[in-house]
Design an enzyme around this catalytic site. Structure first.
Site, PDB file in Angstrom:
ATOM      1  CE  LYS A  71     -15.018 -20.419 -10.601  1.00 32.60           C
ATOM      2  NZ  LYS A  71     -15.362 -21.123  -9.351  1.00 32.60           N
ATOM      3  CG  ASP A 107     -15.867 -19.878  -5.856  1.00 31.17           C
ATOM      4  OD1 ASP A 107     -17.100 -19.753  -5.935  1.00 31.17           O
ATOM      5  OD2 ASP A 107     -15.125 -20.001  -6.858  1.00 31.17           O
TER       6      ASP A 107
END
Length: 285
Positions: A71, A107
């Site tokens: 990420k 997210d």
């Protein structure tokens, strides 16, 4: 689903990816919405990350989700990064654009949507964040312009203090404070929304909680565990036993996926379809 020359391909890159639920989310959405899009997981090791991103773009892959451990590491290989993702320092969604992929973080917007769907109002809230890893930092950044106060509790207080300082600079006010996990008695006499942002209590070590003392849980009106397997963690049980309300991270998983799907297809997913996908996720868990 009928695969043909017009099928859009999206997928997930990470390592490992064998147990991901993302294909269930995205392929169910394609089924429910009648869109010609197929989603598959791609195991990608760190040494192959740059080649994977460039190869996916060359193959015309519409979009990718990014999971651990990539990420943060994927950022140098992107053509552009969304503002929120830049502040958080991590992306989990890539959208094909001219010259490369644009990176987004869905997210945290996914967590916001999940909390809203559960009736949690973040404005002026008193928040505890348990943990000081990348997820905890992202939660703190997301809440910086919403919460009244944020306390970051971590075993290593220096890490929590570093995040609190970053968040305060970003927010332009002293919103975040750091405490060691063992010093929760120093918290003000308030009731808190607590976000459990560590992997403590995740399957298979389901008998653990990052804080075990029952007195701590009497301070929590709502507990949000970002873990979704098991469906009820020990943290959640302790919150409920102390009279609070507890939720797991399955809706966050759902909505981060939905937001990614919306970005790839430039659509808005109706609530009724989101509820159907959530039902299937629960059945799978």
């Amino acid at each position: 689903m009928q695969i043909d020359g017009r099928t859009k391909i999206c997928g997930l890159i990470g390592c490992p990816v064998e147990h991901t639920l993302s294909p269930l989310i995205h392929n169910t959405l394609s089924e429910l919405l009648g869109l010609n899009l197929a989603y598959v997981p791609f195991p990608v090791r760190e040494e192959g990350l740059e080649a994977a991103v460039k190869g996916a773009y060359a193959l015309g892959i519409t979009g990718l989700n990014v999971t651990v451990p990539h990420k943060e590491k994927v950022l140098p290989y992107l053509a552009e990064t969304d503002g929120l993702a830049e502040k958080i320092g991590a992306v989990n969604t890539l959208v094909k654009s001219g010259g490369g992929y644009k990176g987004y973080n869905t997210d945290m917007p996914g967590l916001c949507r999940a909390m809203a769907s559960d009736g949690i109002h973040l404005k002026k809230e008193q928040v505890l964040i348990l943990g000081a890893g990348g997820v905890a930092r992202a939660v703190a950044v997301m809440l910086a312009d919403k919460a009244e106060n944020i306390w970051i509790l971590n075993r290593t207080v220096d890490r929590a203090a570093m995040i609190a300082e970053e968040v305060n600079v970003y927010a332009g006010r002293q919103v975040a404070k750091a405490l060691p996990l063992t010093a929760y008695d120093a918290l003000p006499a308030k009731r808190f929304l607590a976000v459990q942002a560590t992997n403590v209590g995740m399957y298979p070590a389901t008998d653990n909680a990052v804080i075990e003392e029952k007195d701590f849980y009497s301070r929590i009106h709502t507990g949000y565990d970002l873990i979704y397997n098991p469906a009820k963690t020990k943290f959640m049980r302790l919150v409920e036993e102390a009279g609070g309300v507890a939720f797991n991270g399955l809706k966050m998983l759902l909505y981060q996926g939905i937001i990614a799907y919306e970005l790839w297809n430039r659509i808005s997913v109706p609530d009724t379809k989101a509820e159907e996908v959530y039902k299937r996720l629960k059945e799978n868990i």
